[in-house]
Scaffold this active site. Structure first.
Site, short mmCIF file in Angstrom:
data_model
loop_
_atom_site.label_atom_id
_atom_site.label_comp_id
_atom_site.label_asym_id
_atom_site.label_seq_id
_atom_site.Cartn_x
_atom_site.Cartn_y
_atom_site.Cartn_z
N SER A 1 -31.22 -0.57 17.80
CA SER A 1 -32.12 0.57 17.92
C SER A 1 -31.87 1.31 19.23
O SER A 1 -32.02 0.74 20.31
CB SER A 1 -33.58 0.11 17.87
OG SER A 1 -34.41 1.17 18.32
N HIS B 1 -29.63 2.37 14.48
CA HIS B 1 -31.02 2.54 14.06
C HIS B 1 -31.69 3.61 14.93
O HIS B 1 -31.71 3.52 16.15
CB HIS B 1 -31.75 1.20 14.21
CG HIS B 1 -33.15 1.18 13.67
ND1 HIS B 1 -33.44 1.00 12.32
CD2 HIS B 1 -34.35 1.27 14.29
CE1 HIS B 1 -34.75 1.00 12.15
NE2 HIS B 1 -35.33 1.17 13.33
N ASP C 1 -35.16 5.58 15.64
CA ASP C 1 -36.61 5.53 15.45
C ASP C 1 -37.24 6.90 15.67
O ASP C 1 -37.27 7.40 16.80
CB ASP C 1 -37.22 4.52 16.43
CG ASP C 1 -36.90 3.09 16.02
OD1 ASP C 1 -37.26 2.72 14.90
OD2 ASP C 1 -36.30 2.36 16.83
N MET D 1 -40.57 9.06 15.65
CA MET D 1 -42.04 8.91 15.73
C MET D 1 -42.68 10.26 16.01
O MET D 1 -42.14 11.06 16.78
CB MET D 1 -42.40 7.94 16.86
CG MET D 1 -41.71 6.59 16.77
SD MET D 1 -42.34 5.45 18.00
CE MET D 1 -41.12 4.12 17.85
N HIS E 1 -35.29 5.53 10.74
CA HIS E 1 -36.59 4.91 10.47
C HIS E 1 -37.69 5.92 10.81
O HIS E 1 -37.97 6.18 11.98
CB HIS E 1 -36.70 3.64 11.34
CG HIS E 1 -38.00 2.91 11.23
ND1 HIS E 1 -38.36 1.91 12.10
CD2 HIS E 1 -39.03 3.02 10.34
CE1 HIS E 1 -39.55 1.44 11.76
NE2 HIS E 1 -39.98 2.10 10.71
N MET F 1 -41.24 6.98 11.29
CA MET F 1 -42.62 6.53 11.51
C MET F 1 -43.45 7.81 11.68
O MET F 1 -43.89 8.15 12.78
CB MET F 1 -42.69 5.63 12.75
CG MET F 1 -42.09 4.25 12.48
SD MET F 1 -41.62 3.38 13.97
CE MET F 1 -39.98 4.07 14.20
N MET G 1 -41.74 -4.73 9.07
CA MET G 1 -42.02 -4.60 10.51
C MET G 1 -42.57 -5.93 11.02
O MET G 1 -43.53 -6.47 10.46
CB MET G 1 -43.04 -3.49 10.77
CG MET G 1 -42.54 -2.08 10.54
SD MET G 1 -41.05 -1.63 11.45
CE MET G 1 -41.59 -1.82 13.16
N ASP H 1 -37.54 -5.58 11.74
CA ASP H 1 -37.53 -4.69 12.92
C ASP H 1 -38.73 -5.03 13.80
O ASP H 1 -39.87 -4.95 13.35
CB ASP H 1 -37.62 -3.24 12.42
CG ASP H 1 -37.57 -2.21 13.53
OD1 ASP H 1 -37.39 -2.57 14.71
OD2 ASP H 1 -37.71 -1.01 13.19
C1 DX5 Z 1 -40.65 -0.02 16.81
C2 DX5 Z 1 -39.31 0.43 16.30
C3 DX5 Z 1 -38.23 -0.53 16.58
C4 DX5 Z 1 -37.98 -0.80 18.04
C5 DX5 Z 1 -37.57 -2.24 18.13
O1 DX5 Z 1 -41.64 0.76 16.29
O2 DX5 Z 1 -39.35 0.64 14.92
O3 DX5 Z 1 -37.02 -0.15 15.93
O4 DX5 Z 1 -36.99 -0.01 18.62
O5 DX5 Z 1 -37.49 -2.59 19.45
P1 DX5 Z 1 -37.36 -4.12 19.90
O6 DX5 Z 1 -36.14 -4.68 19.25
O7 DX5 Z 1 -37.27 -4.02 21.37
O8 DX5 Z 1 -38.61 -4.83 19.43
ZN ZN Z 2 -37.37 0.95 13.90
#
Ligand code: DX5
Ligand code: ZN
Length: 214
Positions: free
Chosen positions: A9, A34, A36, A38, A67, A69, A139, A174
């Protein structure tokens, strides 16, 4: 591609040196990148969006595992496909009854479609979507931030999802993934691992990625 798909990520990368940090995981044997996304509504954090995906598409050949969110994920499927996403995952909690339609929409663009569930969502809520999705993302932390601790009870959803999915289903985890928690998840049946802080905060990225594969 190895049996376990490792998807670092970039949330834990240095955004001022994103190209360097993507190349670093690419050279260390990552399978996917990956990303993320948001929106500050579905989760209490804002990260990156379509323009960044478009830019990183130009500097890596690895599949971009996006991903989402975000609320109203259906509005952003096409923009992310056009920007170069290869896998698009959205949250069941954001889409509800629209989920099947959105999975189909994603697949209609020729990219892989993933559905994700948050820690408090029971896997049987997505039972009826398992024949439509290409990937299920479990998750193992509350979505929103990197660097949180792995929630072991979330990983217990994996066998149910594996047993009720077509054989080629990708089961991704994840949140809080490191060498130890990766083992827990792969033993339970996960075949794709997202790891942010474990990979990017390690002294040796290649050793970290290799350790995820066990
Ligand atoms: C959290 C994200 C993850 C995050 C994981 O909401 O979806 O992808 O980057 O980070 P780590 O591996 O540090 O938990
Ligand atoms: Zn993620």
């Amino acid at each position: 591609m190895s049996e376990i798909i490792v998807s670092p990520s970039i949330l834990s990368a240095d955004f001022a040196n994103l190209e360097r940090d993507i190349k670093a995981v690419e050279n260390a044997g990552a399978d996917w990148i990956h990303v993320d996304v948001m929106d500050g509504h579905f989760v209490p954090n804002i990260t990156i969006g379509v323009p960044v995906v478009k830019s990183i598409r130009k500097i890596t050949k690895l599949p971009l595992d996006v991903h989402l969110m975000i609320e109203n994920p259906e509005k952003y499927v096409e923009p992310f496909v056009k920007a170069g996403a290869d896998i698009i995952t959205f949250h069941y909690e954001a889409a509800g009854e629209k989920s099947r339609e959105i999975l189909k929409m994603i697949k209609s663009f020729g990219v892989k479609a993933g559905i994700s569930i948050k820690p408090k969502t029971s896997p049987d809520e997505i039972f009826n979507l398992l024949t439509t999705a290409d990937m299920v993302l479990v998750m193992t932390v509350e979505p929103g931030f990197g660097g949180q601790s792995f929630m072991a009870d979330c990983a217990e959803k994996i066998p149910y999802l594996k047993n009720n999915s077509p054989q080629n289903m990708i089961i991704q985890v994840d949140g809080g993934i490191n060498a130890e928690t990766a083992k827990v998840c792969t033993r339970l049946g996960a075949n794709s691992l997202v790891a942010g802080s474990y990979v990017y905060k390690s002294d040796d990225i290649k050793t970290a990625i290799d350790s995820l594969r066990g």
